[in-house]
Design a protein around this motif. Structure first.
Motif, short mmCIF file in Angstrom:
data_model
loop_
_atom_site.label_atom_id
_atom_site.label_comp_id
_atom_site.label_asym_id
_atom_site.label_seq_id
_atom_site.Cartn_x
_atom_site.Cartn_y
_atom_site.Cartn_z
N VAL A 149 -7.75 -5.87 -1.15
CA VAL A 149 -6.74 -6.71 -1.77
C VAL A 149 -5.38 -6.35 -1.16
CG1 VAL A 149 -6.27 -5.12 -3.68
CG2 VAL A 149 -5.77 -7.55 -3.95
N GLU A 150 -4.52 -7.35 -1.01
CA GLU A 150 -3.17 -7.11 -0.51
C GLU A 150 -2.24 -6.84 -1.69
OE1 GLU A 150 -1.91 -10.35 1.95
OE2 GLU A 150 -2.73 -9.45 3.76
N VAL A 151 -1.57 -5.71 -1.66
CA VAL A 151 -0.58 -5.37 -2.66
C VAL A 151 0.79 -5.42 -1.99
CG1 VAL A 151 0.24 -3.63 -4.29
CG2 VAL A 151 -2.22 -3.92 -3.90
N TRP A 152 1.68 -6.25 -2.54
CA TRP A 152 2.99 -6.46 -1.95
C TRP A 152 4.04 -5.68 -2.75
CZ3 TRP A 152 3.98 -9.70 2.31
CH2 TRP A 152 2.87 -10.42 2.77
N VAL A 153 4.77 -4.81 -2.07
CA VAL A 153 5.82 -4.03 -2.72
C VAL A 153 7.11 -4.17 -1.91
CG1 VAL A 153 4.25 -2.37 -3.77
CG2 VAL A 153 5.15 -1.94 -1.47
N PRO A 154 8.27 -4.02 -2.55
CA PRO A 154 9.54 -4.08 -1.82
C PRO A 154 9.64 -2.96 -0.80
CG PRO A 154 9.89 -4.30 -4.19
CD PRO A 154 8.47 -3.86 -4.00
N ILE A 205 6.52 -6.20 1.43
CA ILE A 205 5.63 -5.78 2.50
C ILE A 205 4.22 -5.62 1.92
CG2 ILE A 205 5.09 -3.94 4.16
CD1 ILE A 205 7.55 -5.55 4.88
N ALA A 206 3.21 -6.10 2.67
CA ALA A 206 1.83 -6.05 2.19
C ALA A 206 1.13 -4.79 2.63
CB ALA A 206 1.06 -7.26 2.70
N HIS A 207 0.28 -4.28 1.74
CA HIS A 207 -0.60 -3.15 2.06
C HIS A 207 -2.01 -3.58 1.70
CE1 HIS A 207 2.66 -0.17 2.67
NE2 HIS A 207 3.30 -0.98 1.85
N LYS A 208 -2.88 -3.65 2.68
CA LYS A 208 -4.26 -4.04 2.44
C LYS A 208 -5.06 -2.81 2.07
CE LYS A 208 -7.85 -7.02 4.35
NZ LYS A 208 -8.25 -7.87 5.50
N ILE A 209 -5.58 -2.81 0.84
CA ILE A 209 -6.18 -1.61 0.28
C ILE A 209 -7.57 -1.91 -0.24
CG2 ILE A 209 -5.90 0.19 -1.48
CD1 ILE A 209 -2.90 -0.45 -1.46
N PRO A 210 -8.54 -1.05 0.02
CA PRO A 210 -9.88 -1.25 -0.55
C PRO A 210 -9.82 -1.26 -2.08
CG PRO A 210 -9.94 0.40 1.19
CD PRO A 210 -8.49 0.12 0.92
N LEU A 211 -10.51 -2.20 -2.67
CA LEU A 211 -10.49 -2.33 -4.13
C LEU A 211 -11.02 -1.08 -4.82
CD1 LEU A 211 -11.68 -6.01 -4.41
CD2 LEU A 211 -9.57 -5.11 -5.37
N ALA A 212 -12.06 -0.48 -4.28
CA ALA A 212 -12.63 0.70 -4.90
C ALA A 212 -11.60 1.83 -4.95
CB ALA A 212 -13.87 1.15 -4.14
N THR A 213 -10.80 1.95 -3.90
CA THR A 213 -9.77 2.98 -3.87
C THR A 213 -8.70 2.72 -4.92
OG1 THR A 213 -10.12 3.34 -1.49
CG2 THR A 213 -8.02 4.09 -2.41
N LEU A 214 -8.27 1.46 -5.03
CA LEU A 214 -7.27 1.11 -6.05
C LEU A 214 -7.81 1.31 -7.45
CD1 LEU A 214 -5.35 -2.15 -5.00
CD2 LEU A 214 -4.38 0.07 -5.58
N ASN A 215 -9.02 0.85 -7.68
CA ASN A 215 -9.59 0.95 -9.02
C ASN A 215 -9.73 2.40 -9.48
OD1 ASN A 215 -9.75 -1.80 -9.26
ND2 ASN A 215 -11.93 -1.95 -8.82
N MET A 216 -10.15 3.26 -8.57
CA MET A 216 -10.28 4.67 -8.93
C MET A 216 -8.94 5.26 -9.36
SD MET A 216 -13.31 6.16 -8.78
CE MET A 216 -13.01 7.86 -8.31
N ALA A 217 -7.86 4.77 -8.74
CA ALA A 217 -6.54 5.35 -9.00
C ALA A 217 -5.86 4.76 -10.23
CB ALA A 217 -5.65 5.16 -7.78
N LEU A 218 -6.04 3.46 -10.46
CA LEU A 218 -5.22 2.84 -11.51
C LEU A 218 -6.01 2.10 -12.59
CD1 LEU A 218 -4.88 -0.52 -10.80
CD2 LEU A 218 -3.67 0.50 -8.88
N MET A 219 -7.32 1.99 -12.49
CA MET A 219 -8.12 1.29 -13.49
C MET A 219 -8.99 2.27 -14.28
SD MET A 219 -7.77 -2.08 -13.51
CE MET A 219 -7.36 -3.49 -12.48
N ASP A 220 -8.96 2.17 -15.58
CA ASP A 220 -9.89 2.90 -16.44
C ASP A 220 -10.42 1.89 -17.45
OD1 ASP A 220 -11.36 4.65 -17.90
OD2 ASP A 220 -9.75 6.09 -18.27
#
Length: 776
Positions: A533-538, A572-587
């Motif tokens: 997923v692409e996450v866009w941050v300033p 700016i976009a950062h393309k990040i694996p969903l599994a990596t994001l979910n482990m960090a921010l989803m419970d």
């Protein structure tokens, strides 16, 4: 016959629990789902989980969301704009509220084209005495009630005689004051009839005294007998002494019960009379009463043979689609053969609301201005109904206009909204601050955790920076809340949290539970899900765009980061694996397997395909900054408790509730589309990208010239920040939600709502409606 236009005016401005966790793999699950759907001869659906109910066809976005994110900056970010606009809209609404009784009467007449009901002055005194803020905002209530003004009696039953009719409008069925003749008698008749239906209870007022009644249903046993009726009875306690003898039929189930087909409505101007009192200038549809002669044996109890559930004889969707216009896709075909889950057309879901969005805009960057109650057109996109469990309810619906009071209603249903008994009552599972030992509600829940730190000198905080006591439960054990190990401060964890049961819909027809809203959310948040997923941050510091500054050493990164000033940075976009994001921010996990047999493959497949965890007490939620709020069998009963906390609800719902016009999305809570896909960019805006994600994604980044690691082993790689004031903005929403709950979402506000409803109800039930109207 001529009838009154309806109110469509736009407002003025479980026993199974698991201590282990199971995870979902899409490849393993997909064949079974395909087999199940083909066996049901319905629609072929190949992809789900993260893209289940893709927002490219489900959700409605804001105008700003249609711009490609690389053209945006922090100040033009859709969330920045929607927060600012929402705040102004809400403050404007408060400023416009009536200050005196005379102003309130004039506002009522302006909005609804008639004088208020008798007793309105007493209601006004009650509202002002109790500090009610939004005294004019009852448009949704009036829209719920408007169709019932078209009901009139029949001369055959002695409800009225021809001489009672207005001589200037022969055949209209209206008296000289414009009220439907025999309407009160017909209303009372329908209340008595619907009381015979299973899971419908009655709240009665007799000489100022309240009671609940449940009529025998021929041996049918409800599993929620009178729970909602008792709640309404409690809410009416402050006003019952001022009300006439009336009956309120209350739905004992969470699901909606009334579905009136399209052909029972007419368009104003095609028989409707513009001079009618109710709804003057308020819309263009009105209920058409069926005046066909009834068999005399059915006149007392025409619903006496009503079956309480479908039992294979039809389903909610087949009845609901008949509420759509005859020209709609839902009416022209039984269903759609197009997949709701893999369809990627040239235009996005915005076509539903008349907006066109270029397909190059990632659905993960499409934010919704409000909830999905009005955003999704199941009439135009019928294949989407597979993604919402209320279309699969087991309880049979009523196909005529019967007055039924329910805690929420989805689009197309005719139920009349009342406050939920979960919101009004006090229980450990649903009430913020409830102390079971003292049986009182405290202002601050014993499990509440301080907001704490989100950033430090090294650029960010993630769970690796917290001291976590696994025994902390937010109620029985609150001695060791999460703390930042660097500062020693108590602090909420920067995660998106949800726990709940596998409810979400019935099983009529069977085989579709995997697509319901909760199941999709749990799979999407899985810790081994596939895809990116692409996450866009300033872009406000060098590390936010490593590819643009790959020539800098890690020491230079640190130096520049610490000296970079906040500017209106581009995204700016950062393309990040969903599994990596979910482990960090989803419970996100299920805690209870309810009705596991209705899931394809049963309990074994249910637990294989979704993450399960141990149950948690309500107080345990308050250690998290983000609280995901999802529909269950109907609305979410925990929303008010989430608002009362110092955490931020992220709410996805297709339901409208009594307070829907009182609360402001992006001010008091964060709305989420039915696809959930934008949740990662919501987190990115407020909280950035956690350091543990940056480390996994960029930890091995090398200088393309020298080949040397940009971050030597042992380097503490910082997080990528979100918006410059992202955490402050997130905390602002938490505080605004809490303030709203303590000033507008109080128990006394619910009592004020049902008091007003009762006055309108008394006029609808009166034989002489003019006599039940306030003289002004």
């Amino acid at each position: 016959m001529p009838t009154r236009p309806s109110l469509t005016r736009v407002p003025s401005e479980s026993p199974w629990t698991f201590s282990h966790q199971t995870r979902f793999t899409q490849r393993r699950w997909r064949p079974l789902l395909i087999f199940t759907l083909l066996a049901c001869s319905t629609v072929t659906i190949f992809r789900f989980g993260f893209h289940a109910g893709s927002s490219s066809s489900i959700s409605s976005s804001s105008e700003a969301s249609s711009s490609h994110p690389f053209t945006l900056t922090y100040s033009t970010h859709p969330i920045t704009r929607m927060m600012e606009e929402g705040q102004e809209r809400f403050q404007s609404k408060i400023r416009k509220q009536s200050k005196t009784l005379s102003e309130a009467i004039e506002q009522y007449k302006l909005r609804y084209g008639m004088a208020p009901p008798k007793g309105f002055d007493g209601w006004w005194e009650f509202a002002k005495k109790n500090g009610v803020v939004l005294v004019d905002e009852y448009d949704t209530l009036m829209r719920d009630l408007a169709p019932f003004y078209a009901l009139r009696g029949q001369t055959a039953f002695g409800d009225y005689v021809d001489e009672d009719e207005d001589p200037f409008r022969p055949g209209s069925g209206l008296d000289r004051q414009g009220w439907a003749l025999g309407g009160g008698h017909e209303m009372r008749r329908r209340i008595a009839e619907v009381a015979s239906v299973a899971s419908i209870d009655i709240v009665q007022i007799r000489k100022g005294n309240l009671s609940t009644v449940s009529i025998s249903k021929d041996g049918f046993v409800d599993d929620e007998v009178s729970a909602r009726a008792i709640g309404l009875k409690s809410m009416l306690g402050s006003s019952a002494a001022y009300l006439p003898d009336i009956d309120f039929p209350v739905n004992a189930k969470a699901e909606g019960r009334v579905i009136v087909p399209w052909d029972r409505w007419e368009v104003a101007g095609q028989g409707g009379m513009a001079s009618d009192k109710i709804g003057l200038g308020m819309g263009n549809r009105s209920y058409i009463e069926d005046l066909a002669p009834h068999d005399i044996k059915d006149t007392l109890h025409p619903l006496s043979t009503f079956h309480p559930d479908w039992r294979g004889a039809g389903n909610v969707w087949d009845k609901w689609r008949r509420t759509c216009p005859p020209t709609s896709t839902a009416r022209k075909s039984y269903t759609s053969i197009r997949s709701a889950l893999i369809d990627k057309t040239a235009t996005s879901h915005n076509a539903v609301s008349g907006r066109i969005t270029h397909s190059s805009v990632d659905p993960a960057f499409l934010f919704v201005p409000s909830t999905s109650f009005n955003a999704v057109s199941f009439c135009d996109l019928p294949h989407l109904h597979y993604t919402q469990g209320h279309f699969f309810s087991d309880w049979r619906t009523l196909e005529d206009l019967y007055p039924v009071l329910s805690p929420a209603r989805a689009k197309g249903f005719g139920d009349i909204k009342i406050p939920s008994h979960y919101y009004y009552g006090s229980t450990q599972a649903y009430t913020y601050g409830w102390d079971k030992a003292t049986m009182t509600v405290e202002a601050v829940d014993r499990g509440e955790v301080a907001w704490g730190d989100v950033t430090d000198a090294e650029g960010g905080v993630d769970d690796r920076d917290f001291i976590i006591d696994p025994a902390y439960d937010g109620h029985n054990n609150t001695s060791n809340p999460p703390r930042n190990r660097k500062t020693g401060k108590e602090s909420k964890r920067n995660k998106i949290f949800w726990r709940g049961a596998t409810t979400g819909g019935g099983n009529s027809p069977p085989g579709f539970a995997a697509l319901y809203q909760r199941h999709r959310a749990v799979r999407m948040a899985g810790w081994d899900i596939e895809g990116d997923v692409e996450v866009w941050v300033p872009y406000s510091n060098p590390i936010a765009n490593i590819s643009a500054h790959h020539h800098l050493s890690s020491a230079k990164f640190r130096t520049l980061q610490n000296h970079t000033k906040v500017v209106d940075a581009p995204l700016i976009a950062h393309k990040i694996p969903l599994a990596t994001l979910n482990m960090a921010l989803m419970d996100v996990a299920f805690v209870k397997a309810s009705n596991a047999k209705q899931y394809p493959g049963g309990l074994k497949k249910l637990t294989e395909d979704h993450r399960f965890s141990s149950g948690v007490l309500l107080g345990n939620h308050w250690q998290y900054k983000y609280l995901l709020d999802l529909d269950g069998m109907s609305y979410s009963g925990r929303f008010m408790s989430f608002l009362a906390s110092d955490s931020v609800p992220i709410k996805s719902t297709v339901y409208e509730e009594f307070f829907s016009e009182w609360i402001e999305p992006w001010v008091h809570y964060i709305p989420l589309s039915a696809s959930y896909e934008e949740i990662y960019n919501i987190f990115g805006y407020f909280s950035g990208i956690p350091a543990e994600v940056v480390e996994k994604v960029y930890g091995n980044a090398t200088d393309p010239v020298t080949g040397a690691l940009l971050f030597p082993p042992g380097t503490n790689i910082p997080a990528i920040p979100g918006a410059p004031d992202g955490d402050a903005r997130l905390q602002r929403i938490a505080r605004a939600g809490k303030q709203w709950k303590n000033t507008i979402g109080r128990k006394v506000d619910m009592e004020t709502y049902v008091y007003r409803l009762a006055l309108e109800w008394a006029r609808l039930n009166a034989d002489d409606r003019e006599a039940m109207t306030m003289k002004v």
